[in-house]
Enzyme design. Structure first.
Site, PDB file in Angstrom:
ATOM      1  CG  ASP A 133      -1.874   0.851   1.298  1.00 31.17           C
ATOM      2  OD1 ASP A 133      -2.472   1.665  -0.047  1.00 31.17           O
ATOM      3  OD2 ASP A 133      -2.361   1.202   2.525  1.00 31.17           O
ATOM      4  CB  CYS A 188     -20.804 -10.407  -6.731  1.00 26.79           C
ATOM      5  SG  CYS A 188     -18.944  -9.141  -5.806  1.00 26.79           S
ATOM      6  CB  CYS A 248     -19.193  -9.663   1.708  1.00 29.28           C
ATOM      7  SG  CYS A 248     -18.742 -10.676   0.149  1.00 29.28           S
TER       8      CYS A 248
HETATM    9 FE1  SF4 Z   1     -20.460  -9.045  -3.563  1.00 28.22          FE
HETATM   10 FE2  SF4 Z   1     -19.488  -9.094  -1.509  1.00 28.22          FE
HETATM   11 FE3  SF4 Z   1     -20.654  -7.024  -2.051  1.00 28.22          FE
HETATM   12 FE4  SF4 Z   1     -22.901  -9.329  -2.381  1.00 28.22          FE
HETATM   13  S1  SF4 Z   1     -21.440  -8.258  -0.290  1.00 28.22           S
HETATM   14  S2  SF4 Z   1     -21.970  -8.029  -3.853  1.00 28.22           S
HETATM   15  S3  SF4 Z   1     -20.653 -10.940  -2.593  1.00 28.22           S
HETATM   16  S4  SF4 Z   1     -18.944  -7.994  -2.281  1.00 28.22           S
END
Ligand code: SF4
Length: 346
Positions: A133, A188, A248
């Protein structure tokens, strides 16, 4: 064992959870990144759009002309949900990557050790440059190309087995290694949990962030006043934010293992806001001496604490805020005044 596998094994021995190899070709996401800059989504982070930095992001070989391979690495920090819930209501929140030692202090020794291992195995000096980073690289894209995961709608690197609670690092190397296959898929799907959960609606439909609305930007990188219309949406976050990762679903599979260097230190995940608002610059610097929190600087951190006190809606915070409203630091004074107004109206 071939050299590439030996290097990965050594990376795992040094505490990295993921290691992969890619090449220094121009990253395809450069155009997305440059269009993001043209739209001003970087807010006040002007260092991102400097010509030299842009050129290096287009071609990593400008950083190391001999570069033939890039070793992409990821190290785990604690699950933000491991914070004790009984404290969370009455205290501030610090993003989990900053609960322990500053990764800028932890990772360089490991990256140097890895370079020493590579040179010992190669039997000769190997041109190299490493970053964590700290340089103009599209880190997540390199990680995706090295097979470590995909870039989620929340813009984080996500690994299907390990989730997204990672810090990233890269070593540019003047040596041919066997490249990994890029991570093949975007997993996703139709999920939009991170977009829906973001308190400031900073995640955009084109899979980029409006940094000027992101709580991590507002509480760390922004050195000036925070926009009044966003202050009420930043909750009790005083350094960074974990919301888009904790919702997530891929982090359900992440497991509890993390690197001990990033283990939570006493009082850091949930700092007591009524104490933090009164920290002197010396006390702040001492408390966060080798922590990433130092990046906010004392005045930025106490700005965030004032806003969090206003958002907490606890009238017992009024005396501490009244004192902060006369602070020598204008940034703290202004936000303490805002918080007082909010508490008195509620
Ligand atoms: Fe993707 Fe996780 Fe966002 Fe769902 S919560 S859209 S799986 S990054």
């Amino acid at each position: 064992m071939n050299l590439t596998q030996a290097i990965k094994n050594e990376a795992y021995r040094l505490g990295f959870s993921l290691a992969g190899i890619t090449t220094p070709e121009q990253p395809p996401h450069t155009s997305v990144y440059e269009s993001w800059l043209r739209l001003g989504r970087q807010a006040s982070m002007e260092y991102l759009s400097g010509e030299r930095a842009l050129a290096a992001r287009r071609d990593p070989r400008l950083l190391l002309p001999e570069c033939k391979s890039i070793l992409a690495l990821a190290v785990r920090y604690p699950d933000p949900k491991s914070v004790p819930p009984e404290l969370a209501k009455s205290a501030g929140r610090v993003a989990a990557y900053a609960w322990g030692a500053d990764y800028h202090l932890v990772l360089p020794d490991r990256l140097r050790a890895l370079v020493a291992f590579i040179e010992a195995r190669a039997g000769a000096p190997v041109p190299n440059r490493w970053y964590t980073d700290t340089g103009p690289l599209l880190e997540r894209e390199l990680a995706q190309r090295a097979g470590l995961g995909w870039i989620g709608k929340n813009t984080c690197l996500i690994n299907p087995q390990e989730g997204s609670y990672f810090l990233l690092a890269e070593i540019l190397l003047g040596i041919e290694l066997d490249p990994d296959r890029p991570f093949p898929a975007d997993r996703c799907g139709t999920c939009t949990r991170c977009i829906d959960a973001c308190p400031t609606q900073c995640i955009l439909p084109d899979r980029t962030l409006d940094a000027g609305r992101c709580i991590s930007y507002l509480t760390i990188e922004n050195k000036a006043e925070n926009p009044p219309d966003l202050r009420g949406q930043t909750g009790n976050w005083v350094f960074g934010c974990d919301v888009c990762q904790t919702v997530c679903p891929w982090n359900k599979f992440a497991g509890a293992r993390y690197d001990p260097a990033f283990a939570p230190r006493s009082g850091v995940p949930n700092p007591d806001l009524s104490v933090e608002i009164g920290l002197t610059p010396e006390e702040f610097n001492k408390k966060f001496r080798d922590s990433s929190v130092l990046r906010a600087k004392g005045r930025g951190y106490r700005r965030n604490v004032a806003v969090a006190l206003g958002n907490a809606g606890r009238p017992e915070a009024i005396p501490a805020l009244e004192q902060a409203a006369h602070d020598p630091e204008p940034l703290v004074r202004e936000h303490a005044g805002w918080a007082l107004g909010k508490l008195k109206r509620s």
